[in-house]
Design an enzyme around this catalytic site. Structure first.
Site, mmCIF file in Angstrom:
data_model
loop_
_atom_site.group_PDB
_atom_site.id
_atom_site.type_symbol
_atom_site.label_atom_id
_atom_site.label_comp_id
_atom_site.label_asym_id
_atom_site.label_seq_id
_atom_site.Cartn_x
_atom_site.Cartn_y
_atom_site.Cartn_z
ATOM 1 N N ARG A 36 -9.595 -38.363 -56.426
ATOM 2 C CA ARG A 36 -10.422 -37.293 -55.854
ATOM 3 C C ARG A 36 -11.915 -37.626 -55.915
ATOM 4 O O ARG A 36 -12.659 -37.293 -54.995
ATOM 5 C CB ARG A 36 -10.139 -35.961 -56.555
ATOM 6 C CG ARG A 36 -8.861 -35.321 -56.047
ATOM 7 C CD ARG A 36 -8.641 -33.924 -56.596
ATOM 8 N NE ARG A 36 -7.518 -33.297 -55.911
ATOM 9 C CZ ARG A 36 -6.958 -32.158 -56.279
ATOM 10 N NH1 ARG A 36 -7.413 -31.505 -57.331
ATOM 11 N NH2 ARG A 36 -5.948 -31.653 -55.594
ATOM 12 N N LYS A 197 13.333 -26.691 -53.974
ATOM 13 C CA LYS A 197 13.763 -25.344 -53.594
ATOM 14 C C LYS A 197 13.402 -24.952 -52.169
ATOM 15 O O LYS A 197 12.269 -25.121 -51.746
ATOM 16 C CB LYS A 197 13.127 -24.331 -54.541
ATOM 17 C CG LYS A 197 13.689 -24.410 -55.941
ATOM 18 C CD LYS A 197 13.020 -23.378 -56.804
ATOM 19 C CE LYS A 197 13.749 -23.231 -58.133
ATOM 20 N NZ LYS A 197 13.036 -22.312 -59.005
ATOM 21 N N GLY A 354 1.386 -33.036 -54.236
ATOM 22 C CA GLY A 354 1.370 -33.784 -55.499
ATOM 23 C C GLY A 354 2.512 -34.778 -55.673
ATOM 24 O O GLY A 354 2.286 -35.974 -55.861
ATOM 25 N N GLY A 377 -1.491 -27.763 -53.111
ATOM 26 C CA GLY A 377 -1.242 -26.429 -52.570
ATOM 27 C C GLY A 377 -1.879 -26.205 -51.205
ATOM 28 O O GLY A 377 -1.268 -25.583 -50.321
HETATM 29 C C1 3PG Z 1 -5.551 -28.377 -56.958
HETATM 30 O O1 3PG Z 1 -5.604 -29.244 -57.831
HETATM 31 O O2 3PG Z 1 -4.502 -28.107 -56.349
HETATM 32 C C2 3PG Z 1 -6.813 -27.678 -56.582
HETATM 33 O O3 3PG Z 1 -7.885 -28.181 -57.294
HETATM 34 C C3 3PG Z 1 -6.685 -26.188 -56.734
HETATM 35 O O4 3PG Z 1 -6.486 -25.848 -58.077
HETATM 36 P P1 3PG Z 1 -5.858 -24.430 -58.418
HETATM 37 O O5 3PG Z 1 -4.406 -24.496 -58.006
HETATM 38 O O6 3PG Z 1 -6.040 -24.236 -59.906
HETATM 39 O O7 3PG Z 1 -6.598 -23.401 -57.620
HETATM 40 MG MG MG Z 2 -2.759 -26.289 -57.417
#
Ligand code: 3PG
Ligand code: MG
Length: 396
Positions: A36, A197, A354, A377
């Site tokens: 990142r 899931k 991820g 996310g």
């Molecule tokens: C992540 O790593 O997915 C982002 O930095 C967002 O983090 P968060 O899910 O804690 O908002």
């Molecule tokens: Mg996250």
């Protein structure tokens, strides 16, 4: 969506509040992956070289509005300095007198990192007064944190309405890559979706069947689809309460002309263990005491064959339990085939999330995809067709 980029923006002598995603993975206090920071550095270099006073802000972990010392951004600021190969200043707060003094001390081309925005509860509440305090620190706002843009927080959304707001170069690259994969892809376009899931990827599947020509479903969620069609899946992980939903997704796919590929054969074993005895079976013949842990080789060969006619592929989620070899075989084989087609210039491949990134790294092809998102996310929500508040705030 059209968004404002940094092209033609005069930043010399200006204070630029740069929303970054410095939320790097940490284990026992040590940063385990600099990706990142590396992906963010072109924006910082560009701004600094153009004479901006760069004020970087970000959240880090989930301190829930409290000052948690282990969640300080100080060590991340130091790591960012190393990645950039230059001096990066740090200050103990992201608003108020300390932040204001640190910003006032900057010269053109300097870089400052502010402390974790989530040390203030107002950040996640998108509190207008807090956003105004942040806005006070700068003349311009640049958001380079695509991976945080699914959060409508003060530093990702609120402040964007209080200053002239632009997408940074990483944000721009993410949006361009994702739009080229799903909004206006070269067709045929396929999506590969894996993971455990159906329930967590329901919106994703629902959106994809409307957009792609081919949908490959793998991972444990494929078991739910197989069981929903009346097949016995033995002891496999699956969600019985999602059967109707799974059938509904297949019907939607059919109505939209989206071809769905489910496993035809599978690698099964009695338990998820590295040294366990494995068998390859047709999905119509899964033994009752066994569980499906990977997609079988005939299915992978079938998918690989179809790769040749595809122009675009978007990938989220591994096909099998790839962390435990030999159940990484299907994921690794498909990843390598996708990488080869990409390298040959025949396929545009975009991956994110991820688990997907670790799976591609495990297959040794992370660098060979056309684009790999830094987002987890946010990538999912984008693939679900949702509007990301941090992105919407940058609309031109
Ligand atoms: C992540 O790593 O997915 C982002 O930095 C967002 O983090 P968060 O899910 O804690 O908002
Ligand atoms: Mg996250």
């Amino acid at each position: 969506m059209a968004f404002r980029t940094l092209d033609g923006v005069a930043v010399a002598g200006k204070r630029v509040l740069l929303r970054a995603d410095l939320n790097v993975p940490v284990q026992n206090g040590a940063i385990t992956d600099l990706t990142r920071l590396e992906r963010l550095s072109p924006t910082i270099r560009e701004l600094a070289a153009a004479g901006a006073r760069v004020v970087v802000c970000s959240h880090f972990a989930r301190p829930k509005g409290k000052r948690v010392p282990e969640m300080s951004l100080a060590p991340v600021a130091a790591a960012l300095g190393q990645v950039l190969g230059r001096k990066v200043a740090f200050t103990q707060d992201c608003v108020g007198p300390a932040a204001e003094a640190a910003v006032a001390a900057l010269a053109d081309g300097d870089v400052l990192v502010l402390e974790n925005t989530r040390f203030h509860a107002e950040e996640e509440k998108n509190d207008p007064a807090f956003a105004a305090q942040m806005a006070k620190l700068a003349d311009l706002y640049v958001n380079d944190a695509f991976s945080s843009s699914h959060r409508a927080h003060a530093s990702t959304e609120g402040v964007a309405h209080l200053l002239p707001a632009y997408a940074g170069r990483l944000m721009q690259a993410e949006l361009e890559a994702l739009e080229s994969a799903l909004s206006h892809p070269e067709r045929p376009v396929a999506a590969v979706v894996g993971g455990a899931k159906v329930s967590t990827k329901l919106d994703l599947l629902g959106n994809l069947v409307k957009k792609v020509d081919l949908l490959v479903i793998g991972g444990a969620m494929a078991n739910t689809f197989l069981a929903a069609q009346g097949l016995g899946v033995g002891k496999s992980l699956q969600e019985a309460e999602m059967h109707a939903t799974a059938r509904d997704i297949l019907a939607q796919a059919k109505a939209s002309g989206c071809d769905v590929v489910l496993p035809a054969d599978a690698v099964v074993a009695e338990a998820l263990r590295a040294d366990v005895h494995t068998v390859i079976v047709a999905v119509t013949a899964v033994p009752e005491e066994m569980m499906i842990l990977d997609v079988g080789p005939a299915t992978v060969a079938g998918i690989n064959q179809r790769l040749a006619s595809l122009r675009t592929l978007v990938w989220n989620g591994p096909l099998g339990a790839f962390e435990t070899p030999p159940f990484d075989a299907a994921t690794v084989a498909l990843a390598r085939a996708v990488a080869a087609a990409t390298k040959a210039g025949k396929l545009r491949s975009v991956a994110g999330g991820g688990d997907t990134v670790s799976a591609l790294r495990h297959a040794g092809v992370l660098e060979e995809m056309s684009y790999v998102s830094t987002a987890g996310g946010a990538f999912l929500e984008w693939m679900e067709g949702k509007t990301l508040p941090g992105v919407a705030a940058l609309a031109a």
